[in-house]
Write an enzyme that holds these catalytic residues in place. Sequence first.
Site, short mmCIF file in Angstrom:
data_model
loop_
_atom_site.label_atom_id
_atom_site.label_comp_id
_atom_site.label_asym_id
_atom_site.label_seq_id
_atom_site.Cartn_x
_atom_site.Cartn_y
_atom_site.Cartn_z
N SER A 103 0.85 -1.19 0.00
CA SER A 103 0.00 0.00 0.00
C SER A 103 0.88 1.23 0.00
O SER A 103 1.91 1.27 0.69
CB SER A 103 -0.90 0.03 1.23
N TYR B 69 -2.07 0.32 9.65
CA TYR B 69 -2.18 -0.23 8.31
C TYR B 69 -0.86 -0.10 7.55
O TYR B 69 -0.37 -1.07 6.96
CB TYR B 69 -3.30 0.49 7.57
#
Length: 244
Positions: free
Chosen positions: A137, A150
């Site tokens: 990501s 995250y």
Amino acid sequence: MGKLDGKVAVITGGTTGMALAGAKLFVDEGAHVFITGRRQEALDEAVKQIGRNVTGVQGDAADLDDLDRLYDTVKREKGSLDVLWASAGGGEPAPLGEITEAQFDTWFGLNARGTLFTVQKALPLFNDGGSILMTGSNASLGAFPGWSVYAGSKAVQQAWARIWLNELKDRRIRVNVLTPGQVATAKQEELFDEATKRQFESLIPRGQMGRPDEIATAALFLASDDSSYVNGMELVADGGTTAI
């Protein structure tokens, strides 16, 4: 000829979004694809959409027993595999000071622990010369407030790709990270309101979200021999968000 003719691929989290688009493309390019998803209904719908040369295996990538069942199915039906796209993952915002133990355990359990064992448990079935890719990501490259758990759970993949390619070099198994940015998916619709989506779009040079098929074509590049000289790299497909 397709770029994956005769290949066997596994895509975790393949019931929606980027991974589903990738599964469709891999099949179009000649592969038989095994996809996983936690919800049987969504898995059945994804298999229906793909239409052919696909096997759905219900399971959670964070559950090691489910991973064993996945690879038992691959072994029973095809005997070996050539491509693994460890794509199952997720996250939620939580600013420093408000992060809970449960949030940390959940997202590191899926994105980090789950990815590691998804790869490790696949190795006995892997044909030499195969390709492993993991979904990263661009949150791990930027400094987006509220997304530290995250981002951290995804950042480990960059180190793993370099180490694992070294450990697997005698088998000529390549390991890379595919790092998307803001992509219009059903999950994004769940997480973000319109104002937040516009804010994220404003960070993209072209001013528009990515599309799942744009990530799928990047995944095909890493899965196929087109990227035969690409190893241990992170391919960032975020429209230039983290480049400027």
